[in-house]
Write an enzyme that holds these catalytic residues in place. Structure first.
Site, PDB file in Angstrom:
ATOM      1  N   ASP A  10       0.826  -1.211   0.000  1.00 53.91           N
ATOM      2  CA  ASP A  10       0.000   0.000   0.000  1.00 53.91           C
ATOM      3  C   ASP A  10       0.863   1.265   0.000  1.00 53.91           C
ATOM      4  OD1 ASP A  10      -2.371   1.424  -0.017  1.00 53.91           O
ATOM      5  OD2 ASP A  10      -2.530   1.466   2.167  1.00 53.91           O
ATOM      6  N   GLY A  11       0.314   2.351  -0.577  1.00 49.33           N
ATOM      7  CA  GLY A  11       0.970   3.655  -0.510  1.00 49.33           C
ATOM      8  C   GLY A  11       1.498   4.182  -1.837  1.00 49.33           C
ATOM      9  N   ASN A  61     -10.903  -2.526  -4.644  1.00 45.20           N
ATOM     10  CA  ASN A  61     -10.148  -1.613  -5.517  1.00 45.20           C
ATOM     11  C   ASN A  61     -10.787  -1.527  -6.910  1.00 45.20           C
ATOM     12  OD1 ASN A  61      -6.917  -2.705  -4.239  1.00 45.20           O
ATOM     13  ND2 ASN A  61      -8.159  -0.964  -3.587  1.00 45.20           N
ATOM     14  N   ILE A  81      -6.235  -4.613   7.836  1.00 44.20           N
ATOM     15  CA  ILE A  81      -5.964  -5.767   6.962  1.00 44.20           C
ATOM     16  C   ILE A  81      -6.685  -5.628   5.615  1.00 44.20           C
ATOM     17  CG2 ILE A  81      -7.751  -7.260   7.978  1.00 44.20           C
ATOM     18  CD1 ILE A  81      -5.585  -9.520   7.863  1.00 44.20           C
TER      19      ILE A  81
HETATM   20  C1  IPE Z   1      -5.167  -2.588   0.267  1.00 48.39           C
HETATM   21  O1  IPE Z   1      -4.941  -1.238   0.077  1.00 48.39           O
HETATM   22  C2  IPE Z   1      -5.209  -3.323  -1.043  1.00 48.39           C
HETATM   23  C3  IPE Z   1      -3.948  -3.441  -1.761  1.00 48.39           C
HETATM   24  C4  IPE Z   1      -2.793  -2.963  -1.369  1.00 48.39           C
HETATM   25  C5  IPE Z   1      -4.008  -4.161  -2.993  1.00 48.39           C
HETATM   26  P1  IPE Z   1      -6.130  -0.175  -0.018  1.00 48.39           P
HETATM   27  O2  IPE Z   1      -5.519   1.132  -0.315  1.00 48.39           O
HETATM   28  O3  IPE Z   1      -7.165  -0.664  -0.959  1.00 48.39           O
HETATM   29  O4  IPE Z   1      -6.718  -0.240   1.462  1.00 48.39           O
HETATM   30  P2  IPE Z   1      -7.619   0.799   2.259  1.00 48.39           P
HETATM   31  O5  IPE Z   1      -8.670   1.314   1.318  1.00 48.39           O
HETATM   32  O6  IPE Z   1      -6.713   1.903   2.697  1.00 48.39           O
HETATM   33  O7  IPE Z   1      -8.153   0.023   3.410  1.00 48.39           O
HETATM   34  C1  IPE Z   2      -1.803   0.277  -3.246  1.00 47.33           C
HETATM   35  O1  IPE Z   2      -1.592   1.635  -3.344  1.00 47.33           O
HETATM   36  C2  IPE Z   2      -1.957  -0.388  -4.594  1.00 47.33           C
HETATM   37  C3  IPE Z   2      -3.347  -0.676  -4.947  1.00 47.33           C
HETATM   38  C4  IPE Z   2      -4.338  -0.657  -4.123  1.00 47.33           C
HETATM   39  C5  IPE Z   2      -3.599  -1.023  -6.319  1.00 47.33           C
HETATM   40  P1  IPE Z   2      -2.793   2.691  -3.271  1.00 47.33           P
HETATM   41  O2  IPE Z   2      -3.245   2.967  -4.672  1.00 47.33           O
HETATM   42  O3  IPE Z   2      -3.845   2.241  -2.354  1.00 47.33           O
HETATM   43  O4  IPE Z   2      -2.001   3.918  -2.702  1.00 47.33           O
HETATM   44  P2  IPE Z   2      -2.547   4.968  -1.642  1.00 47.33           P
HETATM   45  O5  IPE Z   2      -3.017   4.199  -0.461  1.00 47.33           O
HETATM   46  O6  IPE Z   2      -3.622   5.753  -2.318  1.00 47.33           O
HETATM   47  O7  IPE Z   2      -1.341   5.797  -1.313  1.00 47.33           O
HETATM   48 MG    MG Z   3      -4.116   2.529  -0.336  1.00 58.30          MG
END
Ligand code: IPE
Ligand code: IPE
Ligand code: MG
Length: 230
Positions: free
Chosen positions: A17-18, A65, A185
């Site tokens: 994530d991030g 997502n 999680i």
């Molecule tokens: C979790 O991250 C899913 C993946 C990293 C693939 P999200 O960005 O979707 O999670 P939330 O929305 O912050 O819980």
């Molecule tokens: C995780 O990164 C990757 C996916 C969920 C595809 P994010 O897209 O959730 O990144 P943030 O949380 O917005 O920084």
């Molecule tokens: Mg995220």
């Protein structure tokens, strides 16, 4: 008696994530963050197997997502296509077996096809197994297993239930790492992480270095896993 500590995890799972926030910090579009994340994912998975881990499950896209804006999703699908085109041969060469969990019917049809080919080309790799969770949701996985058990018309025990999940071929994760600051999680391996050790870090996924991987492994190695016992 000497305390039994955990050693090297057999199975690591990562919530990557991030990426979006990594891009935002640099005034770049979110897609640039996903591209940087993918690049890091490739080198990180190699570092993980080099350290003796046998299974690595990466959360690449959750069921939820898939409700993100089309533009972002199309960008992610383009990256998935590129990943499979450019990396399957390298995985095969390194004897890393590729497996996908998740609902492929939620993805564009050609991606399902590319994934099946990637699994075939890497089948039987002895170094380790790289599991990509794409279009994956823990609740959806559990629900599909429940419905299958109901269809079979017979009560199941824990072992039988586990064998109805998409993760049936893998042992439960020993260590789960989540990058990107959030302490949750997010519908990842819900059933499977009952006794998994957690490592949370503020580091945004594209910045998660081999050095920090080693810190996570060191943290894990020092833990005592009790599984509710004394
Ligand atoms: C979790 O991250 C899913 C993946 C990293 C693939 P999200 O960005 O979707 O999670 P939330 O929305 O912050 O819980
Ligand atoms: C995780 O990164 C990757 C996916 C969920 C595809 P994010 O897209 O959730 O990144 P943030 O949380 O917005 O920084
Ligand atoms: Mg995220």
């Amino acid at each position: 008696m000497k305390e039994q500590t955990a050693g090297v995890p057999h199975h690591i799972a990562i919530i990557m994530d991030g990426n979006g926030r990594w891009a935002k910090k640099r005034l770049l579009p979110r897609g640039a963050g996903h591209r940087a994340g993918l690049k890091r994912m490739i080198s990180l998975s190699e570092a993980i197997f080099e350290r003796g881990v046998k299974i690595c499950t990466l959360f690449a896209l959750s069921t939820e997502n898939l409700s993100r804006p089309q533009e972002e999703l199309q960008g992610l699908f383009t990256l998935f296509r590129e990943y499979f085109e450019k990396n399957v041969a390298r995985l095969a060469e390194k004897e890393i077996e590729l497996k996908i969990i998740g609902n492929l019917t939620l993805l564009p049809e050609d991606i399902g096809e590319i994934i099946r080919k990637g699994e075939e080309q890497t089948r039987g790799g002895q170094t380790g197994t790289l599991v990509l969770a794409i279009g994956y949701g823990g609740r959806q996985d559990i629900l599909a297993a429940v419905n299958e058990a109901v269809r079979r018309g017979k009560e199941v025990n824990e072992k039988e239930f586990s064998s109805l999940l998409s993760t049936k071929d893998f042992p439960e994760p020993d260590l789960l790492i989540r990058t990107g600051k959030e302490l949750r999680i997010s519908n990842f391996l819900l059933w499977q992480s009952a006794y998994t050790e957690f490592y949370f870090t503020d580091t945004l996924f594209p910045d998660f270095s081999d050095r920090e991987l080693d810190a996570a492994l060191a943290s894990y190695a020092a833990r005592e896993r009790r599984y509710g016992k004394l």
